[in-house]
Design a protein around this motif. Structure first.
Motif, PDB file in Angstrom:
ATOM      1  N   THR A 194       0.838  -1.193   0.000  1.00  0.00           N
ATOM      2  CA  THR A 194       0.000   0.000   0.000  1.00  0.00           C
ATOM      3  C   THR A 194       0.876   1.247   0.000  1.00  0.00           C
ATOM      4  OG1 THR A 194      -0.112   0.179   2.396  1.00  0.00           O
ATOM      5  CG2 THR A 194      -1.757  -1.234   1.325  1.00  0.00           C
ATOM      6  N   ARG A 231      -7.397   3.170  -5.798  1.00  0.00           N
ATOM      7  CA  ARG A 231      -6.684   2.460  -4.730  1.00  0.00           C
ATOM      8  C   ARG A 231      -5.592   3.319  -4.078  1.00  0.00           C
ATOM      9  NH1 ARG A 231      -6.367  -3.757  -7.242  1.00  0.00           N
ATOM     10  NH2 ARG A 231      -8.551  -3.775  -7.965  1.00  0.00           N
ATOM     11  N   ARG A 233      -2.728   5.044  -5.023  1.00  0.00           N
ATOM     12  CA  ARG A 233      -1.402   4.493  -5.231  1.00  0.00           C
ATOM     13  C   ARG A 233      -0.324   5.533  -5.538  1.00  0.00           C
ATOM     14  NH1 ARG A 233      -2.951  -1.340  -8.135  1.00  0.00           N
ATOM     15  NH2 ARG A 233      -3.227  -2.427  -6.134  1.00  0.00           N
ATOM     16  N   ARG A 236       2.755   5.027  -3.161  1.00  0.00           N
ATOM     17  CA  ARG A 236       3.668   3.917  -3.436  1.00  0.00           C
ATOM     18  C   ARG A 236       4.444   4.141  -4.726  1.00  0.00           C
ATOM     19  NH1 ARG A 236       0.545  -1.721  -5.020  1.00  0.00           N
ATOM     20  NH2 ARG A 236       0.357  -1.342  -7.267  1.00  0.00           N
TER      21      ARG A 236
END
Length: 350
Positions: A194, A231, A233, A236
């Motif tokens: 995550t 999500r 992201r 990340r």
């Protein structure tokens, strides 16, 4: 003994299917890993030259018809037809066994679409798989598990896909298929990370990369990420970019993250010029060493340059812009607010 009505029905059905040439299935033995279903013509197109390469980079696994149509038109130069191969690491759990080909066969200029489901690394050296790929003009990697795709590195399959691109065809994919189409691949072979985990520790055990597989023209020093906004992201991807620079996985001390939202698709032409379809995408540039990136320590990296692309926007990967970006930083594992929007530092119009 005369044939029973059931045998007559089976014989007639097989004969009708062979005559129509619409669906061809190769049923493997029970212990085999590879399975093949072909839609459309049973014969491949032959042509001396193609006009690509072209690539589709999708944020989720489904084919985006607008970008796929553009890629196929680019490759065939607007005339004639071509063959497509879809590669999947697992079969769909329900519904059609050929969801990508079902969509692709509705598009203009498609002669056939063959779905190969490959569940073992050794399938990358399957002779029939590679014959189909080499005879195709576009290879689409389905969603699923990019670690399975990374396992095909060094197999005949890798070389076959590269041959398709080299002859003026194309490649693409969505979700896992998006990841495998960048030169630096987040392979998720130890699990999915995550944003909060990656920023807290950019050397988290779930962050693993595959390098040296596909290297498409004009797309150097890029790491793709999927399902980007849905999500969350961005964090990340920032960590991936910092890792790529710190570990020397890219050249010239820079790395680009390309994050695409579900339903979005970047169509990249032979000249490196891309157009976004469907939903938003982001290009995240790190152009210096991270201030802090080490195992077990939160990331610090100031002034990522971020381009926010909306449907219809373009980005030139051959001549990457030096304008139109906004800045965001990560300090001690905490990212700035509003990662997904910002005011550009400079306007490319000026």
């Amino acid at each position: 003994m005369p044939p029973t009505p059931m045998r007559r029905l089976v014989r007639w059905s097989l004969a009708a299917a062979m005559a129509a040439g619409a669906v061809t299935a190769v049923a493997p033995p029970a212990d085999a890993a590879a399975s093949r279903i072909r839609l459309g013509s049973t014969s491949d197109v032959t042509r001396p030259a193609w006009n690509g390469p072209a690539f589709t980079m999708n944020g989720s696994g489904s084919v985006v018809t607008s970008s796929m149509t553009g890629a196929l038109d680019d490759i065939r130069g607007g005339s004639g037809s071509l063959d497509v191969v879809v590669l999947a690491g697992s079969a769909p759990s329900s519904g059609s066994k050929t969801p990508e080909c079902d969509t692709i066969m509705t598009l203009s200029g498609v002669n056939s679409c063959t779905t190969w489901t490959l569940t073992a690394a050794s399938d990358g050296n399957n002779a029939q798989v590679n014959a189909d790929i080499r005879n195709a003009e576009f290879v689409y990697f389905a969603g699923g598990d990019q670690c399975r795709y990374a396992a095909w590195k060094g197999t005949a399959l890798e070389a076959s896909v590269e041959l398709v691109v080299a002859k003026g065809g194309g490649s693409g994919g969505g979700s896992a298929g998006l990841h495998i189409n960048s030169p630096l691949v987040y392979d998720a072979c130890k699990g999915s990370v995550t944003s909060s985990e990656a920023l807290a520790n950019p050397y988290n055990r779930y962050i693993t990369f595959t390098t040296g597989m596909f290297a498409w023209p004009n797309y150097q020093n890029v790491i793709n990420d999927s399902h980007f906004v849905t999500r969350d992201r961005m964090g990340r991807t920032m960590a991936f970019v910092a890792r790529a620079i710190k570990d020397g996985l890219t050249s010239n001390g820079s790395a680009w993250g390309v994050g695409i939202e579900e339903g979005g698709s970047l169509l990249i032409g032979a000249d490196g010029h891309s157009t976004l379809y469907g939903k938003d995408a982001y290009v995240v540039l790190g152009d210096h060493q991270p201030e802090q990136a080490s195992a077990g320590t939160p990331l610090t990296f100031r002034d990522y340059k971020i381009w926010h692309l909306s449907p219809g926007d373009t980005y030139d990967f051959a001549h990457r812009p030096t304008c139109g970006y906004y800045l965001r930083s990560v300090v001690s594992g905490t990212a700035d607010a509003n990662l997904y929007s910002g005011t550009p530092q400079t306007s490319c119009a000026t």
